[in-house]
Every structure is written in C-alpha cells, then in structure tokens.
Scaffold this motif. Structure first.
Motif, PDB file in Angstrom:
ATOM      1  N   SER A  66       0.846  -1.185   0.000  1.00  0.00           N
ATOM      2  CA  SER A  66       0.000   0.000   0.000  1.00  0.00           C
ATOM      3  C   SER A  66       0.884   1.238   0.000  1.00  0.00           C
ATOM      4  N   GLN A  67       0.439   2.253  -0.682  1.00  0.00           N
ATOM      5  CA  GLN A  67       1.244   3.460  -0.845  1.00  0.00           C
ATOM      6  C   GLN A  67       1.279   4.265   0.449  1.00  0.00           C
ATOM      7  N   LYS A  68       2.439   4.362   1.012  1.00  0.00           N
ATOM      8  CA  LYS A  68       2.685   5.190   2.194  1.00  0.00           C
ATOM      9  C   LYS A  68       3.800   6.152   1.821  1.00  0.00           C
ATOM     10  N   GLU A  69       4.006   7.131   2.624  1.00  0.00           N
ATOM     11  CA  GLU A  69       5.051   8.110   2.307  1.00  0.00           C
ATOM     12  C   GLU A  69       6.436   7.477   2.271  1.00  0.00           C
ATOM     13  N   THR A  70       6.662   6.454   3.075  1.00  0.00           N
ATOM     14  CA  THR A  70       7.987   5.839   3.144  1.00  0.00           C
ATOM     15  C   THR A  70       8.166   4.705   2.143  1.00  0.00           C
ATOM     16  N   VAL A  71       7.097   4.307   1.478  1.00  0.00           N
ATOM     17  CA  VAL A  71       7.177   3.175   0.556  1.00  0.00           C
ATOM     18  C   VAL A  71       7.335   3.681  -0.871  1.00  0.00           C
ATOM     19  N   LYS A  72       8.348   3.169  -1.547  1.00  0.00           N
ATOM     20  CA  LYS A  72       8.560   3.532  -2.944  1.00  0.00           C
ATOM     21  C   LYS A  72       7.587   2.739  -3.808  1.00  0.00           C
ATOM     22  N   PRO A  73       7.048   3.347  -4.870  1.00  0.00           N
ATOM     23  CA  PRO A  73       6.161   2.580  -5.737  1.00  0.00           C
ATOM     24  C   PRO A  73       6.916   1.432  -6.405  1.00  0.00           C
ATOM     25  N   GLY A  74       6.201   0.351  -6.698  1.00  0.00           N
ATOM     26  CA  GLY A  74       6.818  -0.795  -7.335  1.00  0.00           C
ATOM     27  C   GLY A  74       7.473  -1.739  -6.360  1.00  0.00           C
ATOM     28  N   ARG A  75       7.254  -1.546  -5.082  1.00  0.00           N
ATOM     29  CA  ARG A  75       7.818  -2.428  -4.079  1.00  0.00           C
ATOM     30  C   ARG A  75       6.705  -3.320  -3.548  1.00  0.00           C
ATOM     31  N   GLY A  76       6.989  -4.601  -3.461  1.00  0.00           N
ATOM     32  CA  GLY A  76       5.976  -5.529  -2.984  1.00  0.00           C
ATOM     33  C   GLY A  76       6.490  -6.945  -3.026  1.00  0.00           C
ATOM     34  N   TRP A  77       5.611  -7.881  -3.369  1.00  0.00           N
ATOM     35  CA  TRP A  77       6.011  -9.270  -3.403  1.00  0.00           C
ATOM     36  C   TRP A  77       5.255 -10.026  -4.481  1.00  0.00           C
ATOM     37  N   LEU A  78       5.850 -11.154  -4.897  1.00  0.00           N
ATOM     38  CA  LEU A  78       5.262 -12.020  -5.914  1.00  0.00           C
ATOM     39  C   LEU A  78       4.251 -12.937  -5.269  1.00  0.00           C
ATOM     40  N   ILE A  79       3.190 -13.223  -6.000  1.00  0.00           N
ATOM     41  CA  ILE A  79       2.188 -14.159  -5.518  1.00  0.00           C
ATOM     42  C   ILE A  79       1.962 -15.207  -6.603  1.00  0.00           C
ATOM     43  N   TYR A  80       1.913 -16.462  -6.189  1.00  0.00           N
ATOM     44  CA  TYR A  80       1.564 -17.557  -7.092  1.00  0.00           C
ATOM     45  C   TYR A  80       0.389 -18.309  -6.500  1.00  0.00           C
ATOM     46  N   ASN A  81      -0.605 -18.600  -7.323  1.00  0.00           N
ATOM     47  CA  ASN A  81      -1.784 -19.327  -6.886  1.00  0.00           C
ATOM     48  C   ASN A  81      -1.782 -20.700  -7.568  1.00  0.00           C
ATOM     49  N   PRO A  82      -1.445 -21.773  -6.849  1.00  0.00           N
ATOM     50  CA  PRO A  82      -1.346 -23.087  -7.491  1.00  0.00           C
ATOM     51  C   PRO A  82      -2.701 -23.678  -7.866  1.00  0.00           C
ATOM     52  N   ARG A  83      -2.693 -24.450  -8.948  1.00  0.00           N
ATOM     53  CA  ARG A  83      -3.886 -25.192  -9.373  1.00  0.00           C
ATOM     54  C   ARG A  83      -3.996 -26.523  -8.656  1.00  0.00           C
ATOM     55  N   GLN A  84      -2.853 -27.106  -8.343  1.00  0.00           N
ATOM     56  CA  GLN A  84      -2.774 -28.420  -7.711  1.00  0.00           C
ATOM     57  C   GLN A  84      -2.080 -28.265  -6.357  1.00  0.00           C
ATOM     58  N   PRO A  85      -2.300 -29.189  -5.435  1.00  0.00           N
ATOM     59  CA  PRO A  85      -1.484 -29.168  -4.213  1.00  0.00           C
ATOM     60  C   PRO A  85      -0.020 -29.388  -4.586  1.00  0.00           C
ATOM     61  N   ILE A  86       0.866 -28.516  -4.112  1.00  0.00           N
ATOM     62  CA  ILE A  86       2.286 -28.638  -4.415  1.00  0.00           C
ATOM     63  C   ILE A  86       3.096 -28.447  -3.139  1.00  0.00           C
ATOM     64  N   SER A  87       4.362 -28.823  -3.200  1.00  0.00           N
ATOM     65  CA  SER A  87       5.277 -28.594  -2.082  1.00  0.00           C
ATOM     66  C   SER A  87       6.084 -27.346  -2.394  1.00  0.00           C
ATOM     67  N   ALA A  88       6.003 -26.391  -1.509  1.00  0.00           N
ATOM     68  CA  ALA A  88       6.760 -25.152  -1.667  1.00  0.00           C
ATOM     69  C   ALA A  88       7.019 -24.571  -0.291  1.00  0.00           C
TER      70      ALA A  88
END
Length: 193
Positions: free
Chosen positions: A115-137
């Motif tokens: 979320s955009q806050k004064e201290t957070v630079k735009p484009g900063r965050g994390w990757l998300i993957y949504n699996p179709r099958q149960p997997i080990s990760a």
C-alpha cells in the motif's frame, strides 16, 4: 424340451450380464488408477514449473545484484521489494502483471505492490503464485488455490552465524525469500538494517 432352452437362455443371459459387469468394473478401476496417475503427473508438472520459474528469477536477481554492486551510485537495499519478473526479457504466459484482486487466477503469478505510504517507494511488494494443484513449496505442502508469496530482499555476510543482520554485516546480493501473504508480515520478514 421347451423347458430346457429357456434355462439355457437364462444362463447365457446371466453369464453375459456377469461378464459385462466384471468388464465395466475392471474398466472403472483402470480409469480410477489412470486418473490418479494423471493427477500426480499434473502436480509434478506444476511443481516443476514453479521451481523453474523461481530458479530463473533467482538467477536474474544474482545478475541484478552484481550490476548494482558495480554501480557505485546504487545500493542493494534500494532494490528490496522489486518485481523480479521485470528483470527478465522473456514474456511470461502465466504472469499477469500487477495483482488486481486478492490473488491471481489458479496457475498464475502476479506482483502485489505494498500500500502506498510516504515511506514506501512505488513498485515495491512481493510475488504471488496461486497453485492449481497441491504442491510442495516453502518447505511444506500447500493446497490448491492457497497462494504463496515471495519477496526480493538482500543477502548479507552473516559473520557471527546467527541468521540476523547486524549493523556491520554488509549486503552481498539479492535473493527471493518466501513470506506470509499479508502486508504486515511480509514487511516484518525483511532483514533489519
């Protein structure tokens, strides 16, 4: 003589019914095993695809970390939280860009900005993957449609071996680390400076 052919016809009919029932039962058992094997192969293929993407992203981060270290005007800390998919020239079919909902479609990746806050630079965050099958990760098995998240952070020279970054331990590169899928906990996972 009329009674005998009737019982033979009934016996033949019963034998056919039994033979057809056994054939259908065997066919259903075979189909069940086939579908089970197919499901295992789909899980294995998705697991391999996720591992391949993560490996390629980690390789891109090694290269980006080396470039940043050679550039005296930049620091590795300024690269924390970047989108590693943007480091690749390859067009990813399963990467949907910025996350538009709570999670991407099953089998897809997206990048969620903090979320955009004064201290957070735009484009900063994390990757998300949504699996179709149960997997080990991330060292445990996750169910289908249970999203996983990773964040780009800095590696450091852990001189005392405690796993925590001290003030005098310098950054040595960029890495992709698994994080829980909440903004607050993802921010808490970043190493202290």
């Amino acid at each position: 003589m009329t009674g005998r052919p009737l019982s033979d016809a009934s016996s033949i009919s019963n034998a056919r019914w039994l033979r057809n029932s056994v054939a259908v039962l065997l066919l259903l058992i075979f189909l069940w095993f086939l579908l089970d094997a197919l499901e295992r192969e789909l899980q294995r293929a998705e697991q391999q695809a996720v591992n391949t993407v993560l490996s390629q992203l980690r390789s891109a981060l090694v290269i980006k970390g080396a470039e940043v270290m050679l550039d005296r005007r930049s620091s590795l800390e300024s690269q924390e939280g970047i989108n590693p998919f943007e480091l690749m020239d390859h067009q990813w079919g399963r990467y949907s860009g910025p996350c538009t909902g709570a999670k991407p479609e099953p089998g897809n990746w997206c990048f969620r900005e903090r979320s955009q806050k004064e201290t957070v630079k735009p484009g900063r965050g994390w990757l998300i993957y949504n699996p179709r099958q149960p997997i080990s990760a991330q060292n445990h098995t996750v169910d289908a449609a249970e999203p996983l998240a990773w964040r780009v952070t800095t590696e450091f020279a852990d001189r005392n071996g405690n796993g925590e970054r001290e003030q005098d331990e310098r950054s040595t590169g960029l890495k992709l680390v698994p994080v829980p899928l909440t903004e607050e906990s993802a921010d808490a996972q970043s190493p202290s400076r």
